[in-house]
Scaffold this motif. Structure first.
Motif, PDB file in Angstrom:
ATOM      1  N   THR A 153       7.350   2.108   3.965  1.00 64.13           N
ATOM      2  CA  THR A 153       6.694   3.334   4.750  1.00 64.13           C
ATOM      3  C   THR A 153       7.046   4.483   4.697  1.00 64.13           C
ATOM      4  N   PRO A 154       6.258   5.318   5.517  1.00 61.55           N
ATOM      5  CA  PRO A 154       6.667   6.627   5.365  1.00 61.55           C
ATOM      6  C   PRO A 154       8.585   6.987   5.506  1.00 61.55           C
ATOM      7  N   ALA A 155       8.921   8.033   5.698  1.00 57.91           N
ATOM      8  CA  ALA A 155      10.887   7.979   5.970  1.00 57.91           C
ATOM      9  C   ALA A 155      10.690   9.071   6.984  1.00 57.91           C
TER      10      ALA A 155
ATOM     11  N   LEU B 163       0.775  -1.346   0.000  1.00 55.32           N
ATOM     12  CA  LEU B 163       0.345  -0.200   0.112  1.00 55.32           C
ATOM     13  C   LEU B 163       0.623   1.465   0.009  1.00 55.32           C
ATOM     14  N   VAL B 164       2.032   0.725   0.809  1.00 54.17           N
ATOM     15  CA  VAL B 164       3.433   2.749   0.303  1.00 54.17           C
ATOM     16  C   VAL B 164       4.137   1.780   0.422  1.00 54.17           C
ATOM     17  N   LYS B 165       5.087   1.644  -1.249  1.00 48.35           N
ATOM     18  CA  LYS B 165       6.223   1.782  -2.003  1.00 48.35           C
ATOM     19  C   LYS B 165       6.736   2.020  -2.210  1.00 48.35           C
TER      20      LYS B 165
ATOM     21  N   ARG C 297       8.695   7.573  -4.036  1.00 49.13           N
ATOM     22  CA  ARG C 297       7.366   6.933  -3.666  1.00 49.13           C
ATOM     23  C   ARG C 297       5.931   6.797  -3.850  1.00 49.13           C
ATOM     24  N   ILE C 298       4.978   5.559  -3.694  1.00 54.86           N
ATOM     25  CA  ILE C 298       3.746   5.952  -4.066  1.00 54.86           C
ATOM     26  C   ILE C 298       3.290   4.888  -2.983  1.00 54.86           C
ATOM     27  N   VAL C 299       2.336   5.828  -3.445  1.00 47.01           N
ATOM     28  CA  VAL C 299       1.143   5.429  -2.388  1.00 47.01           C
ATOM     29  C   VAL C 299      -0.042   5.175  -2.680  1.00 47.01           C
ATOM     30  N   ASN C 300      -0.452   3.990  -2.266  1.00 47.51           N
ATOM     31  CA  ASN C 300      -2.044   3.679  -2.961  1.00 47.51           C
ATOM     32  C   ASN C 300      -3.106   4.447  -2.540  1.00 47.51           C
ATOM     33  N   ARG C 301      -3.912   4.991  -3.798  1.00 43.92           N
ATOM     34  CA  ARG C 301      -5.039   5.882  -4.011  1.00 43.92           C
ATOM     35  C   ARG C 301      -6.753   4.876  -3.653  1.00 43.92           C
ATOM     36  N   THR C 302      -6.380   3.779  -4.024  1.00 45.31           N
ATOM     37  CA  THR C 302      -7.227   3.175  -4.003  1.00 45.31           C
ATOM     38  C   THR C 302      -8.042   2.926  -2.740  1.00 45.31           C
ATOM     39  N   VAL C 303      -7.424   2.376  -1.227  1.00 45.22           N
ATOM     40  CA  VAL C 303      -8.531   2.018  -0.680  1.00 45.22           C
ATOM     41  C   VAL C 303      -9.616   2.986  -0.235  1.00 45.22           C
ATOM     42  N   PRO C 304      -9.235   4.632  -0.360  1.00 45.61           N
ATOM     43  CA  PRO C 304     -10.740   5.265   0.154  1.00 45.61           C
ATOM     44  C   PRO C 304     -11.513   5.054  -0.280  1.00 45.61           C
TER      45      PRO C 304
ATOM     46  N   VAL D  80      -7.348   5.413   6.743  1.00 44.69           N
ATOM     47  CA  VAL D  80      -6.287   6.010   5.908  1.00 44.69           C
ATOM     48  C   VAL D  80      -5.220   6.585   6.754  1.00 44.69           C
ATOM     49  N   ALA D  81      -5.519   7.063   7.582  1.00 45.38           N
ATOM     50  CA  ALA D  81      -4.803   7.632   8.019  1.00 45.38           C
ATOM     51  C   ALA D  81      -3.870   6.579   8.513  1.00 45.38           C
ATOM     52  N   HIS D  82      -3.572   5.215   8.929  1.00 47.03           N
ATOM     53  CA  HIS D  82      -3.407   4.061   9.205  1.00 47.03           C
ATOM     54  C   HIS D  82      -2.816   3.680   8.751  1.00 47.03           C
ATOM     55  N   VAL D  83      -3.312   3.974   7.620  1.00 49.68           N
ATOM     56  CA  VAL D  83      -2.292   3.283   6.197  1.00 49.68           C
ATOM     57  C   VAL D  83      -1.047   4.117   6.012  1.00 49.68           C
ATOM     58  N   ALA D  84      -1.346   5.483   6.434  1.00 51.84           N
ATOM     59  CA  ALA D  84       0.130   6.664   6.304  1.00 51.84           C
ATOM     60  C   ALA D  84       0.493   6.430   6.521  1.00 51.84           C
ATOM     61  N   GLU D  85       0.570   6.087   7.977  1.00 51.48           N
ATOM     62  CA  GLU D  85       1.818   5.965   9.152  1.00 51.48           C
ATOM     63  C   GLU D  85       2.473   5.075   8.749  1.00 51.48           C
ATOM     64  N   HIS D  86       2.165   3.599   8.216  1.00 50.89           N
ATOM     65  CA  HIS D  86       2.145   2.639   8.503  1.00 50.89           C
ATOM     66  C   HIS D  86       2.328   1.365   7.770  1.00 50.89           C
ATOM     67  N   GLY D  87       2.195   1.470   6.562  1.00 50.50           N
ATOM     68  CA  GLY D  87       2.141   1.301   5.514  1.00 50.50           C
ATOM     69  C   GLY D  87       0.909   0.163   5.226  1.00 50.50           C
TER      70      GLY D  87
END
Length: 735
Positions: free
Chosen positions: A733-735, A597-599, A610-617, A634-641
């Motif tokens: 995951t985010p740096a 989901l984050v790669k 850095r590519i973040v999946n936009r389909t989750v929402p 979505v906030a959890h995904v952004a933080e943890h991937g």
């Protein structure tokens, strides 16, 4: 469009930028040839309006493109380029840096259409390509009337502008420029057991790499190192000649861009040098690790990577049913000379199979091609055998042939109510197939032999991207009966419409030259496709509706094909869609699920994306979550991937967000099952990697290779996480 542009095919490479046309052409109904017409196709309008250019319905904005390498230093800067406001920055970055033609900063000469200067807008790029296609189609008699020509031009522009589909990269590199009009991305070469043929192989690959294509070749006709030359000395063997080809590929950057050359090398499993071939890349990967540990730069695009060999090719072993049965029975298997078929050595098939799996575990190579399965779906056996594929194993057809590809963005056909837009999908396939056949008419090819074989069989490849995102957005798990049923239904519909359209093209313009001598075999293959579609068990209303549409299209394709033949010997496949997938803002490429989901993507230039999946929402909305609950997830995904531990996410919904790597990764056999679900509906094969965790064993890979054979795949490759030092994509995951 200028009179010069429309005058003939010979001037396509010198086309000026297209002038927007807004003539009040009347709409045209009906997808097929005009009743009673001998030539020309009718083209209806679905997305555009007569008198209104697609650009005029788009909001445009200026952007700055600045790309930096691993050291943080900008290596590409272009300011003020123009894109639609709904295109992502990733997509505009790629198009600007890779596809825009001309020298940066060159303003051109407004008084000279032939000196247009650097492209600065997506309009320039689309006009260049669509203008060339429209001029070529008009000149070759593809359109029934001028109103059809203009409808084709506007509809094609709209679909490219809206990221509904994309041509393969060589079209964007070459069409409408002063370069050779190489439009095909997939080539299969042949090499015979002579030095002259080997040199021709090297030369042809170099020319194709320069134009942005990928190439495959089977080197099994070359004598092994255990066979003598006429002088009595032992032959060098195919692995030795692979070194020269690999070095050439390493020196080329395709399409005058930063993308490295792409190639495939195959060897038949009964070749006496098979053991050396199987191990050659694994040995080099071991060297890479030693050099990395000694401080050398061996990562993706590393400056020291060219000190090792075989890094510019994918390797695959072409295995027969006889070999695979010998593996299951632990029986002996003969390795045979190339000249007279004598047995050089008898080996245990299972031991050789384990050596293949061990090498794939160590470095992801080789993959497998299942030769008898491929032959069973061959539309043109009277024209020659299938011995190889292109660089990514999706195009499988005659030696010395080529295919131009285009891929549809499946997420563009998901309606707001969660249903699949069957009518829109059918219309898109119709238009893309028409454009692909036009490609064959004007595309330039590097040798007389490739030109002859390709023009005689008119191979094209329509496919798709974003399947993983489509299933996620619908709220379905990738590795599930419903996910596989939807994938099978969509693929069946795509190929059925492609064949129906190909038969309509044959009615208007004639079948491919080789059809008459292959008619019975080709009709048998189309019948097999239709029978496989009828056998798919629907598990929900979405796939049932798509399958019903596919059934009607298969019936039309067979009826029209019986009457007129088909225009194309090969119509569909599933390509990796790496670059064009990003250009279309796809979350997932080809048939793949999302990698994570984050790669993080590392390119050969040293850039890191850095590519973040936009389909989750969208998936969460489909599953019934309100805005507040979806926002927390979505906030959890952004933080943890990943979604593991996301607040409020129901356990039964976790599988919807499973990815190829990382937390809750899809089981390796889940990838194989998905491939098996769609393979019966493709002319070619599937470019796909079966991802395995770092903890996977050699026995796991053996099982995957065996299941791929049992389930009827044509080709299969694996990738164990971390098996290569230079890993382009990784979960992050985010740096």
């Amino acid at each position: 469009m200028s009179e010069t542009a429309a005058a003939g095919l010979s001037g396509v490479g010198d086309l000026p930028r297209q002038t927007r046309r807004t003539a009040q052409d009347p709409p045209v109904s009906g997808p097929g040839p005009r009743p009673g017409a001998d030539r020309g196709m009718r083209v209806g309008r679905r997305h555009t309006t007569p008198g209104v250019h697609p650009y005029d319905e788009t909001t445009w904005e200026r952007r700055d493109v600045v790309l930096t390498g691993r050291d943080g230093v900008a290596y590409f800067v272009e300011r003020g380029v123009e894109f639609p406001d709904f295109w992502s920055s990733h997509a505009s970055d790629i198009v600007t840096s890779r596809y825009f033609r001309g020298d940066p900063g060159d303003p051109g000469d407004p008084g000279d259409p032939g000196a247009a200067g650097r492209e600065r807008s997506l309009r320039d790029l689309v006009d260049r390509v669509v203008g060339a296609y429209t001029a070529a189609g008009r000149s070759a008699g593809y359109f029934a009337a001028e109103q059809d020509t203009l409808a084709f031009e506007h509809e094609l522009t709209w679909m490219l502008l809206r990221q509904v589909f994309s041509f393969n990269s060589p079209v964007w590199f070459n069409v409408g420029t002063s370069a050779p009009q190489q439009v095909a991305s997939c080539f299969i070469l042949a090499v015979d057991d002579s030095l002259e043929s080997i040199m021709d192989w090297y030369r042809a690959e170099t020319l194709l790499f320069r134009g942005g294509a990928g190439v495959g070749v089977n080197v099994s006709r070359l004598r092994s190192s255990r066979e003598p030359l006429s002088s009595g000395r032992p032959a060098a063997g195919p692995v030795s000649f692979m070194r020269g080809a690999d070095a050439t590929a390493g020196a080329i950057r395709t399409g005058s861009a930063t993308r490295p050359a792409a190639k495939m090398v195959l060897l038949d499993v009964d070749h006496p040098d098979i053991v050396d071939f199987v191990a050659c890349k694994a040995r080099e990967e071991a060297k890479i690790r030693v050099l990395r540990d000694a401080g050398f730069d061996m990562g993706v695009g590393g400056r020291d990577l060219d000190s090792v060999q075989f890094q510019n090719a994918n390797n695959s072993v072409r295995v027969s049913d006889a070999f695979m049965r010998a593996v299951t029975e632990d029986a002996p298997f003969a390795l045979r000379t190339r000249r007279d078929g004598r047995t050089v050595e008898t080996v245990r098939a299972r031991e050789l199979f384990r050596a293949i799996a061990r090498a794939a575990w160590e470095c992801a190579d080789p993959g497998l091609h299942y030769a008898d399965t491929i032959d069973g779906w061959h539309t043109c056996p009277a024209s020659g055998p299938i011995s190889a594929s292109n660089s990514c194993s999706e195009y499988l057809h005659l030696d010395d042939s080529a295919a131009t590809l285009a891929s549809l963005n499946l997420l563009r056909f998901l309606r707001d109510d969660g249903g699949f837009d069957v009518e829109g999908f059918v219309a898109a396939v119709e238009l893309v197939m028409l454009a692909l056949d036009v490609s064959v008419s004007f595309g330039e090819l590097p040798t007389p032999r490739i030109t002859q074989v390709t023009r005689d069989h008119r191979q094209v490849g329509i496919g798709y991207a974003n399947l993983g995102a489509l299933l996620m957005a619908m709220g379905h798990a990738y590795d599930s009966p419903r996910g596989r049923a939807i994938a099978a239904a969509v693929t069946s519909l795509m190929t059925a419409v492609a064949y129906r359209r190909s038969a309509e093209l044959a009615a208007a313009l004639g079948p491919y030259e080789g059809f008459a001598r292959n008619a019975a075999a080709h009709r048998r293959v189309v019948d097999r496709h239709a029978e496989a579609s009828a056998a798919v068990r629907s598990v929900g209303p979405t796939d049932a509706a798509i399958l019903a549409a596919a059934a009607g299209e298969w019936e039309r394709a067979r009826t029209l094909g019986e009457r007129h033949g088909w225009r194309n010997a090969h119509v569909s496949l599933l390509a990796p869609t790496g670059t064009i997938g990003l250009v279309m803002d796809c979350d997932t490429m080809g048939i793949e699920p999302d990698l994570a989901l984050v790669k993080t993507k590392h390119s050969a230039t040293g850039s890191v994306m850095r590519i973040v999946n936009r389909t989750v929402p969208r998936a969460l909305r489909a599953l019934g979550y309100d805005d507040a609950a979806a926002g927390a997830i979505v906030a959890h995904v952004a933080e943890h991937g990943h979604v593991v531990g996301a607040p409020g996410l129901a356990p039964e919904h976790l599988a919807v967000f499973d990815c190829a790597m990382g937390e809750r990764s899809i089981a390796p056999l889940g990838h194989v099952r998905m491939m098996a679900a769609v393979q019966p509906f493709l002319s070619g094969a599937i470019s796909k990697t079966v991802n395995l965790p770092a903890s996977a064993t050699e026995a796991d890979i053996e099982q995957i290779f065996l299941e791929g054979w049992r389930l009827g795949l044509k080709a299969l490759a694996v990738y164990r996480d971390g098996c290569k030092v230079g890993q382009p994509l990784s979960a992050g995951t985010p740096a």
